[in-house]
Scaffold this motif. Structure first.
Motif, mmCIF file in Angstrom:
data_model
loop_
_atom_site.group_PDB
_atom_site.id
_atom_site.type_symbol
_atom_site.label_atom_id
_atom_site.label_comp_id
_atom_site.label_asym_id
_atom_site.label_seq_id
_atom_site.Cartn_x
_atom_site.Cartn_y
_atom_site.Cartn_z
ATOM 1 N N GLU A 134 30.381 -38.739 70.168
ATOM 2 C CA GLU A 134 29.374 -38.670 71.232
ATOM 3 C C GLU A 134 28.455 -37.468 71.025
ATOM 4 N N PRO A 135 27.215 -37.566 71.461
ATOM 5 C CA PRO A 135 26.307 -36.415 71.391
ATOM 6 C C PRO A 135 26.874 -35.227 72.179
ATOM 7 N N GLY A 136 26.669 -34.029 71.653
ATOM 8 C CA GLY A 136 27.076 -32.819 72.353
ATOM 9 C C GLY A 136 28.504 -32.383 72.128
ATOM 10 N N VAL A 137 29.244 -33.052 71.222
ATOM 11 C CA VAL A 137 30.624 -32.637 70.962
ATOM 12 C C VAL A 137 30.686 -31.743 69.727
ATOM 13 N N ARG A 138 31.690 -30.860 69.709
ATOM 14 C CA ARG A 138 31.939 -30.006 68.544
ATOM 15 C C ARG A 138 32.579 -30.876 67.464
ATOM 16 N N VAL A 139 31.948 -30.954 66.320
ATOM 17 C CA VAL A 139 32.459 -31.828 65.274
ATOM 18 C C VAL A 139 32.845 -31.070 64.000
ATOM 19 N N ALA A 140 32.291 -29.875 63.818
ATOM 20 C CA ALA A 140 32.584 -29.103 62.606
ATOM 21 C C ALA A 140 32.660 -27.624 62.941
ATOM 22 N N GLN A 141 33.133 -26.852 61.979
ATOM 23 C CA GLN A 141 33.139 -25.398 62.077
ATOM 24 C C GLN A 141 32.532 -24.833 60.812
ATOM 25 N N MET A 142 31.822 -23.730 60.948
ATOM 26 C CA MET A 142 31.287 -23.036 59.788
ATOM 27 C C MET A 142 31.926 -21.665 59.717
ATOM 28 N N ILE A 143 32.515 -21.376 58.565
ATOM 29 C CA ILE A 143 33.132 -20.084 58.313
ATOM 30 C C ILE A 143 32.244 -19.361 57.305
ATOM 31 N N VAL A 144 31.822 -18.159 57.621
ATOM 32 C CA VAL A 144 30.960 -17.379 56.730
ATOM 33 C C VAL A 144 31.854 -16.518 55.845
ATOM 34 N N ILE A 145 31.685 -16.668 54.521
ATOM 35 C CA ILE A 145 32.589 -16.061 53.552
ATOM 36 C C ILE A 145 31.789 -15.310 52.481
ATOM 37 N N PRO A 146 32.170 -14.053 52.181
ATOM 38 C CA PRO A 146 31.521 -13.357 51.067
ATOM 39 C C PRO A 146 31.974 -13.954 49.732
ATOM 40 N N TYR A 147 31.111 -13.866 48.738
ATOM 41 C CA TYR A 147 31.463 -14.365 47.413
ATOM 42 C C TYR A 147 31.075 -13.350 46.351
ATOM 43 N N LEU A 148 31.673 -13.504 45.186
ATOM 44 C CA LEU A 148 31.384 -12.654 44.041
ATOM 45 C C LEU A 148 30.606 -13.483 43.029
ATOM 46 N N ARG A 149 29.412 -13.048 42.710
ATOM 47 C CA ARG A 149 28.615 -13.715 41.682
ATOM 48 C C ARG A 149 28.918 -13.018 40.363
ATOM 49 N N VAL A 150 29.353 -13.797 39.361
ATOM 50 C CA VAL A 150 29.795 -13.229 38.087
ATOM 51 C C VAL A 150 28.762 -13.463 36.993
ATOM 52 N N ASP A 151 28.818 -12.630 35.970
ATOM 53 C CA ASP A 151 28.015 -12.841 34.767
ATOM 54 C C ASP A 151 28.752 -13.852 33.895
ATOM 55 N N LEU A 152 28.043 -14.831 33.378
ATOM 56 C CA LEU A 152 28.652 -15.861 32.541
ATOM 57 C C LEU A 152 28.527 -15.463 31.072
ATOM 58 N N GLU A 153 29.627 -15.610 30.335
ATOM 59 C CA GLU A 153 29.616 -15.294 28.907
ATOM 60 C C GLU A 153 30.433 -16.335 28.163
ATOM 61 N N ARG A 154 29.807 -16.998 27.219
ATOM 62 C CA ARG A 154 30.502 -18.000 26.412
ATOM 63 C C ARG A 154 31.312 -17.284 25.330
ATOM 64 N N VAL A 155 32.582 -17.744 25.150
ATOM 65 C CA VAL A 155 33.468 -17.150 24.144
ATOM 66 C C VAL A 155 34.110 -18.261 23.316
ATOM 67 N N GLY A 156 34.746 -17.868 22.221
ATOM 68 C CA GLY A 156 35.420 -18.832 21.358
ATOM 69 C C GLY A 156 36.809 -19.202 21.836
ATOM 70 N N GLU A 157 37.437 -18.321 22.591
ATOM 71 C CA GLU A 157 38.764 -18.604 23.134
ATOM 72 C C GLU A 157 38.967 -17.760 24.384
ATOM 73 N N LEU A 158 39.923 -18.194 25.199
ATOM 74 C CA LEU A 158 40.246 -17.491 26.444
ATOM 75 C C LEU A 158 41.541 -16.715 26.270
ATOM 76 N N GLY A 159 41.728 -15.695 27.105
ATOM 77 C CA GLY A 159 42.949 -14.904 27.055
ATOM 78 C C GLY A 159 44.166 -15.746 27.405
ATOM 79 N N GLU A 160 45.323 -15.372 26.836
ATOM 80 C CA GLU A 160 46.555 -16.117 27.081
ATOM 81 C C GLU A 160 47.228 -15.633 28.363
ATOM 82 N N THR A 161 47.937 -16.564 29.017
ATOM 83 C CA THR A 161 48.733 -16.249 30.210
ATOM 84 C C THR A 161 50.077 -16.970 30.099
ATOM 85 N N GLU A 162 51.014 -16.604 30.952
ATOM 86 C CA GLU A 162 52.317 -17.280 30.963
ATOM 87 C C GLU A 162 52.144 -18.753 31.297
#
Length: 149
Positions: free
Chosen positions: A109-137
């Motif tokens: 119906e018109p006038g009902v709460r249907v969604a929520q907006m959460i404002v969130i900080p983000y980190l913008r990173v520098d992109l770098e292409r590599v030949g392989e990624l670091g290993e992890t467990e």
């Protein structure tokens, strides 16, 4: 980036539209209303776009994450792509695009709460292409590879 700028400006494109607001003092999400003029019915497997008549100016370095209110979520409604992302440089009207994954017809119906907006900080990173990624467990294991307990 100034994550501490806690002010979000908003504009209502219709004078009688319900304005966004927090439900309680400790609510994480701002309630967003369906501000259309007629009820919207969404059948199982169907899509709908709801008008909010709301445009926002989110603080730089943050984004708005739009999610369906839980009362509709448990009935099978979700955002078309799970969540809506509103970038801080977007100034258009926010639309709520829903899909009905449930088994019942849902009328909003018109006038009902249907969604929520959460404002969130983000980190913008520098992109770098590599030949392989670091290993992890964990390595390339995904989809439950770390177990259930």
């Amino acid at each position: 980036m100034n994550y501490w700028n806690k002010k979000m400006y908003y504009l209502m494109t219709e004078s009688d539209a319900k304005e966004p607001k927090y439900g309680t003092e400790d609510s994480a999400g701002v309630d967003i209303y369906y501000n259309g003029s007629v009820p919207v019915t969404i059948g199982p497997g169907s899509l709908a776009e709801l008008e909010t008549h709301l445009a926002v100016e989110i603080p730089h370095g943050c984004f708005g994450m739009l999610v369906v209110r839980s009362g509709y979520g448990w009935r099978g409604l979700s955002m078309l792509n799970s969540v809506g992302i509103i970038d801080c440089d977007y100034r258009g009207e926010i639309g709520i695009k829903l899909v009905n994954h449930g088994h019942e017809i849902i009328t909003i119906e018109p006038g009902v709460r249907v969604a929520q907006m959460i404002v969130i900080p983000y980190l913008r990173v520098d992109l770098e292409r590599v030949g392989e990624l670091g290993e992890t467990e964990r390595g390339t294991g995904g989809f439950g590879s770390t177990g259930v307990r």
